[in-house]
Design a protein around this motif. Structure first.
Motif, PDB file in Angstrom:
ATOM      1  N   PRO A  79      12.852 101.213 112.390  1.00 29.50           N
ATOM      2  CA  PRO A  79      11.762  99.986 112.661  1.00 29.50           C
ATOM      3  C   PRO A  79      10.789 100.509 113.633  1.00 29.50           C
ATOM      4  O   PRO A  79      11.096 101.328 114.522  1.00 29.50           O
ATOM      5  N   PRO A  80       9.516 100.312 113.305  1.00 28.93           N
ATOM      6  CA  PRO A  80       8.319 100.604 114.370  1.00 28.93           C
ATOM      7  C   PRO A  80       8.364  99.907 115.535  1.00 28.93           C
ATOM      8  O   PRO A  80       9.188  98.894 115.413  1.00 28.93           O
ATOM      9  N   MET A  81       7.844 100.418 116.517  1.00 22.96           N
ATOM     10  CA  MET A  81       8.133  99.857 117.890  1.00 22.96           C
ATOM     11  C   MET A  81       6.502  99.456 118.333  1.00 22.96           C
ATOM     12  O   MET A  81       5.573 100.142 118.100  1.00 22.96           O
ATOM     13  N   ALA A  82       6.342  98.502 119.077  1.00 21.58           N
ATOM     14  CA  ALA A  82       5.137  97.997 119.692  1.00 21.58           C
ATOM     15  C   ALA A  82       5.300  98.119 121.303  1.00 21.58           C
ATOM     16  O   ALA A  82       6.012  97.274 121.664  1.00 21.58           O
ATOM     17  N   ILE A  83       4.590  99.019 121.742  1.00 21.43           N
ATOM     18  CA  ILE A  83       4.784  99.425 123.307  1.00 21.43           C
ATOM     19  C   ILE A  83       3.376  98.887 123.914  1.00 21.43           C
ATOM     20  O   ILE A  83       2.613  99.588 123.829  1.00 21.43           O
ATOM     21  N   LEU A  84       3.348  97.426 124.406  1.00 20.19           N
ATOM     22  CA  LEU A  84       1.992  97.111 124.728  1.00 20.19           C
ATOM     23  C   LEU A  84       2.012  96.173 125.923  1.00 20.19           C
ATOM     24  O   LEU A  84       3.256  95.851 126.545  1.00 20.19           O
ATOM     25  N   ALA A  85       0.872  95.763 126.237  1.00 21.47           N
ATOM     26  CA  ALA A  85       0.866  94.806 127.321  1.00 21.47           C
ATOM     27  C   ALA A  85       1.577  93.418 127.005  1.00 21.47           C
ATOM     28  O   ALA A  85       1.766  93.186 125.622  1.00 21.47           O
TER      29      ALA A  85
ATOM     30  N   GLY B  96      10.454  96.486 116.741  1.00 21.15           N
ATOM     31  CA  GLY B  96      10.712  96.579 118.246  1.00 21.15           C
ATOM     32  C   GLY B  96       9.603  96.243 119.214  1.00 21.15           C
ATOM     33  O   GLY B  96       8.705  96.855 118.888  1.00 21.15           O
ATOM     34  N   PHE B  97       9.860  95.654 120.286  1.00 22.68           N
ATOM     35  CA  PHE B  97       8.878  95.231 120.962  1.00 22.68           C
ATOM     36  C   PHE B  97       9.367  95.619 122.372  1.00 22.68           C
ATOM     37  O   PHE B  97      10.432  95.329 123.006  1.00 22.68           O
ATOM     38  N   LEU B  98       8.312  96.227 123.180  1.00 24.52           N
ATOM     39  CA  LEU B  98       8.672  96.776 124.577  1.00 24.52           C
ATOM     40  C   LEU B  98       7.259  96.719 125.489  1.00 24.52           C
ATOM     41  O   LEU B  98       6.362  97.314 125.242  1.00 24.52           O
ATOM     42  N   PRO B  99       7.503  95.979 126.533  1.00 26.35           N
ATOM     43  CA  PRO B  99       6.400  95.953 127.395  1.00 26.35           C
ATOM     44  C   PRO B  99       5.746  97.370 128.051  1.00 26.35           C
ATOM     45  O   PRO B  99       6.856  98.267 128.398  1.00 26.35           O
ATOM     46  N   HIS B 100       4.510  97.634 127.978  1.00 25.32           N
ATOM     47  CA  HIS B 100       4.304  99.060 128.241  1.00 25.32           C
ATOM     48  C   HIS B 100       4.419  99.724 129.515  1.00 25.32           C
ATOM     49  O   HIS B 100       4.778 100.794 129.684  1.00 25.32           O
ATOM     50  N   THR B 101       4.755  98.641 130.618  1.00 26.24           N
ATOM     51  CA  THR B 101       5.211  99.134 131.848  1.00 26.24           C
ATOM     52  C   THR B 101       6.485  99.458 131.929  1.00 26.24           C
ATOM     53  O   THR B 101       6.801 100.411 132.801  1.00 26.24           O
ATOM     54  N   ASP B 102       7.402  99.325 130.854  1.00 32.46           N
ATOM     55  CA  ASP B 102       8.729  99.780 130.784  1.00 32.46           C
ATOM     56  C   ASP B 102       8.573 101.101 130.199  1.00 32.46           C
ATOM     57  O   ASP B 102       9.590 101.781 130.251  1.00 32.46           O
ATOM     58  N   TRP B 103       7.673 101.686 129.649  1.00 30.27           N
ATOM     59  CA  TRP B 103       7.597 103.012 128.679  1.00 30.27           C
ATOM     60  C   TRP B 103       7.058 103.793 129.716  1.00 30.27           C
ATOM     61  O   TRP B 103       7.298 104.914 130.105  1.00 30.27           O
TER      62      TRP B 103
END
Length: 295
Positions: A37-43, A62-69
């Motif tokens: 699945p694609p991931m969205a790494i955003l604010a 997949g969702f991930l706050p960009h400050t975690d990446w």
């Protein structure tokens, strides 16, 4: 097939414009064969916007706050991406990544920090060239200035102004670094005990002094060291190594270490992971200056 890294960029002014590009990109990733699945790494606010727009389909993304990446330097971002693709990507690193760089204005990045992230955007085209990853970087004109966006366009193929990543790196390296202070400590060689004692005397706590010393020692494996210069106060301690050899590889220290054994620049990889800035510059007379700034 490998070697099809697709590095895209979208620029928008409204939330509606963002969704108009983001939703089709994620749908493309969901439809791609042999991909997770694609991931969205955003604010966080952008993630919430996407979730609302996707509705029930959000469970497939997949969702991930960009400050975690994006947790530190450009080299840290390279390590994070390489590790994630190796552990979670499909064949040849296949995955769609919707990415919002932390440095695009939201965090109040300095010109120095922004320049390093533009270097990362440019060199990513070389560092991930062997992967089949599809990445789309998002830039909001409401938070990222026109100068930064134009610089980012030069680092993304398909924008009409894309330039050779090596040329972009060379331009960044042409900007003079701050001069060495007159009272800097000069050493004939970066002996670990001398660097450690100096760092502790400048206020770096035990663990940080040890990490800084290890970074200097590792960076010194690049070539024959003809001298070292130390200055600054904790946490911004600086060491500049003078090497007899000329280093021209713009990717030096950015390429993740190979499991097969030591590789050129592996010591500098460690230094880039733990230091805020690592600059490799022509020192004249065929030599190289490697400047490490801890924080």
């Amino acid at each position: 097939m490998s070697g099809t890294f697709d590095h895209r960029m979208t620029v928008f002014t409204t939330d509606e414009d963002f969704l108009a590009d983001a939703l089709p990109f994620l749908a493309e990733g969901l439809a791609a064969p042999d991909e997770p699945p694609p991931m969205a790494i955003l604010a966080p606010d952008r993630l919430a916007l996407l979730r609302d727009a996707l509705g029930a389909d959000a469970r497939h993304i997949g969702f991930l706050p960009h400050t975690d990446w994006y947790t530190g330097s450009a080299a840290n971002a390279v390590a994070r991406a390489a590790t994630h693709l190796a552990g979670h990507g499909g064949p040849d690193g296949r995955m769609h990544l919707l990415m919002e760089p932390v440095w695009n204005g939201r965090a109040g990045r300095s010109p120095r920090e922004s320049a390093e992230w533009i270097r990362y955007e440019a060199l990513a085209n070389l560092l991930f060239a062997s992967t089949a990853t599809t990445a789309m970087c998002v830039y909001d004109t409401r938070t990222a200035g026109a100068v930064l966006i134009e610089a980012a366009r030069r680092a993304h193929p398909g924008t009409g102004v894309y330039e050779d990543p090596v040329r972009i790196a060379a331009e960044l390296d042409a900007v003079p670094l701050p001069p060495t202070p007159a009272d800097a400590r000069r050493l004939s060689e970066p002996a670990p005990e001398a660097v450690r004692a100096w760092a502790a005397g400048r206020g770096l706590a035990g663990a940080d002094a040890e990490t800084f010393t290890t970074a200097v020692t590792e960076a010194a494996t690049l070539g024959r060291v003809t001298g070292a210069v130390l200055w600054g106060e904790a946490p911004g301690c600086v060491c500049e190594l003078l090497l007899a050899e000329r280093i021209d590889d713009p990717l030096i220290g950015f390429v993740p270490p190979r499991a097969a054994g030591p590789a050129p620049g592996q010591g500098l990889w460690y230094a880039r992971q733990v230091c805020a800035y690592v600059d490799v510059r022509d020192a004249g007379d065929g030599g190289t200056a490697v400047r490490l700034q801890y924080a």
